[in-house]
Design an enzyme around this catalytic site. Sequence first.
Site, mmCIF file in Angstrom:
data_model
loop_
_atom_site.group_PDB
_atom_site.id
_atom_site.type_symbol
_atom_site.label_atom_id
_atom_site.label_comp_id
_atom_site.label_asym_id
_atom_site.label_seq_id
_atom_site.Cartn_x
_atom_site.Cartn_y
_atom_site.Cartn_z
ATOM 1 N N GLN A 17 0.779 -1.248 0.000
ATOM 2 C CA GLN A 17 0.000 0.000 0.000
ATOM 3 C C GLN A 17 0.812 1.301 0.000
ATOM 4 O OE1 GLN A 17 -3.243 2.359 2.759
ATOM 5 N NE2 GLN A 17 -3.106 0.186 3.095
ATOM 6 N N GLU A 139 1.165 -1.245 8.186
ATOM 7 C CA GLU A 139 0.358 -0.098 8.652
ATOM 8 C C GLU A 139 0.245 0.045 10.175
ATOM 9 O OE1 GLU A 139 -1.618 2.411 7.035
ATOM 10 O OE2 GLU A 139 -1.932 3.016 9.098
ATOM 11 N N ASP A 168 0.529 3.746 6.035
ATOM 12 C CA ASP A 168 0.814 3.393 4.639
ATOM 13 C C ASP A 168 0.550 4.556 3.694
ATOM 14 O OD1 ASP A 168 1.739 0.832 4.949
ATOM 15 O OD2 ASP A 168 -0.214 -0.105 4.738
ATOM 16 N N GLY A 247 -7.494 20.473 18.848
ATOM 17 C CA GLY A 247 -7.114 21.882 18.819
ATOM 18 C C GLY A 247 -7.657 22.642 20.012
ATOM 19 N N GLY A 248 -7.715 23.937 19.875
ATOM 20 C CA GLY A 248 -8.110 24.788 20.991
ATOM 21 C C GLY A 248 -9.609 25.010 21.130
HETATM 22 N N1 CAO Z 1 11.838 -10.272 -9.140
HETATM 23 C C1 CAO Z 1 12.494 -11.044 -8.258
HETATM 24 N N2 CAO Z 1 12.469 -10.843 -6.938
HETATM 25 C C2 CAO Z 1 11.713 -9.796 -6.496
HETATM 26 C C3 CAO Z 1 11.000 -8.958 -7.357
HETATM 27 C C4 CAO Z 1 11.083 -9.229 -8.744
HETATM 28 N N3 CAO Z 1 10.443 -8.490 -9.653
HETATM 29 N N4 CAO Z 1 10.346 -8.039 -6.631
HETATM 30 C C5 CAO Z 1 10.638 -8.283 -5.344
HETATM 31 N N5 CAO Z 1 11.462 -9.364 -5.267
HETATM 32 C C6 CAO Z 1 12.012 -9.953 -4.068
HETATM 33 C C7 CAO Z 1 12.880 -9.028 -3.266
HETATM 34 O O1 CAO Z 1 14.152 -8.927 -3.854
HETATM 35 C C8 CAO Z 1 12.879 -9.705 -1.910
HETATM 36 O O2 CAO Z 1 13.822 -10.749 -1.938
HETATM 37 P P1 CAO Z 1 14.905 -11.030 -0.756
HETATM 38 O O3 CAO Z 1 14.135 -11.045 0.520
HETATM 39 O O4 CAO Z 1 15.456 -12.367 -1.140
HETATM 40 O O5 CAO Z 1 15.902 -9.962 -0.794
HETATM 41 C C9 CAO Z 1 11.518 -10.385 -1.859
HETATM 42 O O6 CAO Z 1 10.958 -10.265 -3.172
HETATM 43 C C10 CAO Z 1 10.471 -9.876 -0.913
HETATM 44 O O7 CAO Z 1 10.556 -8.535 -0.609
HETATM 45 P P2 CAO Z 1 10.021 -7.980 0.784
HETATM 46 O O8 CAO Z 1 10.858 -8.561 1.876
HETATM 47 O O9 CAO Z 1 9.966 -6.524 0.666
HETATM 48 O O10 CAO Z 1 8.528 -8.573 0.865
HETATM 49 P P3 CAO Z 1 7.730 -9.187 2.104
HETATM 50 O O11 CAO Z 1 6.419 -9.578 1.533
HETATM 51 O O12 CAO Z 1 8.452 -10.238 2.834
HETATM 52 O O13 CAO Z 1 7.539 -7.948 3.098
HETATM 53 C C11 CAO Z 1 6.797 -5.749 3.741
HETATM 54 C C12 CAO Z 1 6.556 -6.991 2.880
HETATM 55 C C13 CAO Z 1 5.775 -4.696 3.330
HETATM 56 C C14 CAO Z 1 6.648 -6.093 5.213
HETATM 57 C C15 CAO Z 1 8.225 -5.208 3.472
HETATM 58 O O14 CAO Z 1 8.380 -5.018 2.108
HETATM 59 C C16 CAO Z 1 8.529 -3.899 4.182
HETATM 60 O O15 CAO Z 1 8.773 -3.866 5.396
HETATM 61 N N6 CAO Z 1 8.585 -2.796 3.437
HETATM 62 C C17 CAO Z 1 8.950 -1.501 3.944
HETATM 63 C C18 CAO Z 1 7.857 -0.894 4.759
HETATM 64 C C19 CAO Z 1 6.574 -0.776 3.999
HETATM 65 O O16 CAO Z 1 6.474 -0.207 2.939
HETATM 66 N N7 CAO Z 1 5.526 -1.279 4.612
HETATM 67 C C20 CAO Z 1 4.179 -1.007 4.157
HETATM 68 C C21 CAO Z 1 3.654 -2.040 3.345
HETATM 69 S S1 CAO Z 1 1.955 -1.711 3.115
HETATM 70 O O17 CAO Z 1 1.260 -2.215 4.536
#
Ligand code: CAO
Length: 415
Positions: A17, A139, A168, A247-248
Amino acid sequence: MSKALDGVRILDFTHVQSGPTCTQLLAWFGADVIKVERAGAGDITREQLRDIPDVDSLYFTMLNHNKRSITIDTKNPEGKQVLETLIQKCDVLVENFAPGALDRMGFTWERIQELNPRMIVASVKGFGPGPYEDCKVYENVAQCAGGAASTTGFDDGPPVVSGAQIGDSGTGLHLALGIVTALYQRTQTGRGQKVLAAMQDGVLNLCRVKLRDQQRLDRTGTMKEYPQYPNGKFGEAVPRAGNASGGGQPGWILKCKGWETDPNAYIYFITQAPVWAKICNVIGKEEWATDPAYATPAARLPHLKDIFAEIERWTMTKTKFEAMQILNKYDIPCGPILSMKEIAEEPSLRKTGTIVEVDHPTRGKYLTVGNPIKLSDSPTEVTRSPLLGEHTDEVMTELGYSPEQISALRTAGAI
Ligand code: CAO
């Protein structure tokens, strides 16, 4: 008509998001947003909370309008090369992967700068540098760590997170501002830069008034507009203030006619000081306008509970819309508690493009929230979100790949 961000090309490496909210805004302002997704799967939200089997979820469609989708396996060496070409051709790379994911892919800041020194690299992370910088964050974690949850809810209940996605979507908004600011600075420096919006920081920014209150509490031990005053207890930290105004001008949510069966038959009522006499007239307590115990804002503070109870006796005789109509005549600030159903059906929001109906090839028609920011010289037309990889061939051709090269890359699993 031209668009504000015409000519700006965004490599959209966002998912879920926070990042997608940011790039959707940039797309609405006219940027060409190319969303990079993994072949076969794509953004995880495509399949989350689905209401129609095998169709992109509303979660996805409502966060990814006006974008193009290209699939690249960025862990495949040939896929990496395609991504490098994209980096060379784009102005901004936006990502919200878990900390370190972009580096692990081989795209460190240094490498990106080597490929394109004008590239702006914009990231959402859960936390900035510090003890939690390596954490994955969603979020509600941000709402908790940014001070929103501890200050939301009622005094006698647990911390509460808000329905507004301030962690988010709020951080996405912050990031979008950072990006356009960096684009502006680039017009002078010719250089890209890193832009970071941490979700904890974004939430805290939106909770600024609560840090204000912490310092007031530290100094005076009390806050007279809080419902804990005068009879309740204040502790060391800003308490949950129920529906008290931030607020106030004291305010509260009051029951309206029908509240027994309609969970949203309520109105937010603000006892704004300049219209106090009018409030007294409307609710039939004319004597309060001159009574020294009620006549000034300071005098009223210890009586806020009683005052709101008296006003509620009046609002309970009116529907929220009747109350609005009467109160607005006297410039008394108030607002109806609108349900999502009422908002979805509100004609004025449709007219301004804040609520938009969009047609989607596999989903059919659905409602979405349009661009909340209206530019007179850059109007937003909301177009549907892309299907997974819908624009892979189109974008690859623009990047200079021949049909044969595209087909070879596809066979190799790179795109
Ligand atoms: N091709 C190949 N690999 C890909 C890719 C693509 N096109 N796009 C993503 N990937 C891979 C990444 O390289 C990553 O791999 P590694 O872990 O091996 O390095 C993997 O996909 C997963 O990425 P991620 O760790 O970001 O995804 P997740 O689902 O485990 O976590 C989230 C999701 C949101 C918790 C994490 O991305 C995060 O903390 N983001 C920052 C904060 C944020 O934006 N949070 C809000 C999200 S909305 O609620």
